[in-house]
Design a protein around this motif. Sequence first.
Motif, short mmCIF file in Angstrom:
data_model
loop_
_atom_site.label_atom_id
_atom_site.label_comp_id
_atom_site.label_asym_id
_atom_site.label_seq_id
_atom_site.Cartn_x
_atom_site.Cartn_y
_atom_site.Cartn_z
N PHE A 84 -8.69 -0.45 -6.79
CA PHE A 84 -8.24 -1.33 -5.85
C PHE A 84 -8.42 -0.59 -4.45
O PHE A 84 -7.97 0.47 -4.39
CB PHE A 84 -7.21 -2.11 -5.99
N HIS A 85 -8.73 -1.36 -3.34
CA HIS A 85 -8.74 -0.45 -1.93
C HIS A 85 -7.75 -1.29 -1.02
O HIS A 85 -7.92 -2.58 -0.77
CB HIS A 85 -10.26 -0.71 -1.45
N CYS A 86 -7.28 -0.70 -0.22
CA CYS A 86 -6.16 -1.29 0.76
C CYS A 86 -7.02 -2.04 1.66
O CYS A 86 -8.08 -1.46 2.14
CB CYS A 86 -5.29 -0.24 1.17
N PRO A 87 -7.08 -3.44 2.00
CA PRO A 87 -7.70 -4.04 3.23
C PRO A 87 -7.44 -3.49 4.65
O PRO A 87 -8.16 -3.57 5.40
CB PRO A 87 -7.27 -5.37 3.12
N ASN A 88 -6.20 -2.56 4.62
CA ASN A 88 -5.89 -2.14 5.97
C ASN A 88 -6.28 -0.69 6.25
O ASN A 88 -7.01 -0.45 7.22
CB ASN A 88 -4.35 -2.08 6.17
N CYS A 89 -6.12 0.37 5.33
CA CYS A 89 -6.31 1.76 5.36
C CYS A 89 -7.50 2.05 4.53
O CYS A 89 -7.88 3.20 4.71
CB CYS A 89 -5.04 2.36 5.33
N CYS A 102 0.88 -1.22 0.04
CA CYS A 102 0.01 -0.04 -0.12
C CYS A 102 0.87 1.25 -0.11
O CYS A 102 1.74 1.49 0.99
CB CYS A 102 -0.98 0.01 1.09
N PRO A 103 0.44 2.14 -0.99
CA PRO A 103 1.42 3.40 -1.00
C PRO A 103 1.22 4.24 0.07
O PRO A 103 2.04 5.19 0.46
CB PRO A 103 1.17 3.99 -2.50
N GLU A 104 0.14 4.10 0.92
CA GLU A 104 -0.35 5.18 2.06
C GLU A 104 0.15 4.65 3.47
O GLU A 104 0.91 5.34 4.03
CB GLU A 104 -1.90 5.41 1.79
N CYS A 105 -0.17 3.21 3.58
CA CYS A 105 0.02 2.93 4.95
C CYS A 105 1.17 1.73 4.98
O CYS A 105 1.59 1.33 6.12
CB CYS A 105 -1.15 2.04 5.60
N THR A 106 1.62 1.38 3.84
CA THR A 106 2.78 0.71 3.65
C THR A 106 2.83 -0.87 4.00
O THR A 106 3.38 -1.54 4.46
CB THR A 106 4.13 1.22 4.37
N LYS A 107 1.33 -1.25 4.23
CA LYS A 107 0.92 -2.70 4.42
C LYS A 107 1.50 -3.31 3.40
O LYS A 107 1.47 -2.91 2.19
CB LYS A 107 -0.35 -2.71 4.67
N ASP A 108 1.93 -4.68 3.40
CA ASP A 108 2.54 -5.52 2.43
C ASP A 108 2.05 -6.77 2.62
O ASP A 108 1.56 -7.33 3.82
CB ASP A 108 4.14 -5.62 2.33
N TRP A 109 1.47 -7.46 1.41
CA TRP A 109 0.79 -8.56 1.66
C TRP A 109 0.91 -9.35 0.12
O TRP A 109 1.44 -8.79 -0.71
CB TRP A 109 -0.55 -8.74 1.87
N GLN A 110 0.43 -10.80 -0.02
CA GLN A 110 0.35 -11.39 -1.28
C GLN A 110 -1.21 -11.56 -1.44
O GLN A 110 -1.88 -11.85 -0.40
CB GLN A 110 1.06 -12.66 -1.04
#
Length: 59
Positions: free
Chosen positions: A31-36, A10-18
């Motif tokens: 697409f929407h980040c599942p975190n933020c 995520c370019p905003e909250c830096t969450k990384d996942w696969q």
Amino acid sequence: MDETTIQLLCPECTKDWQASPDDLPTPADMFHCPNCHASRRTSEFMRTDRDLQTLKQLG
């Protein structure tokens, strides 16, 4: 056979996942980040250019 996964960041909250390419929208779709819940084009969440190419080929 190993399942192909795409690395996302995520370019905003830096969450990384696969995720599987089958579970993601096309690179130009939103697409929407599942975190933020940041909303951007799917291509902006790709960790590397290789991940983007994989999504374009398999997604």
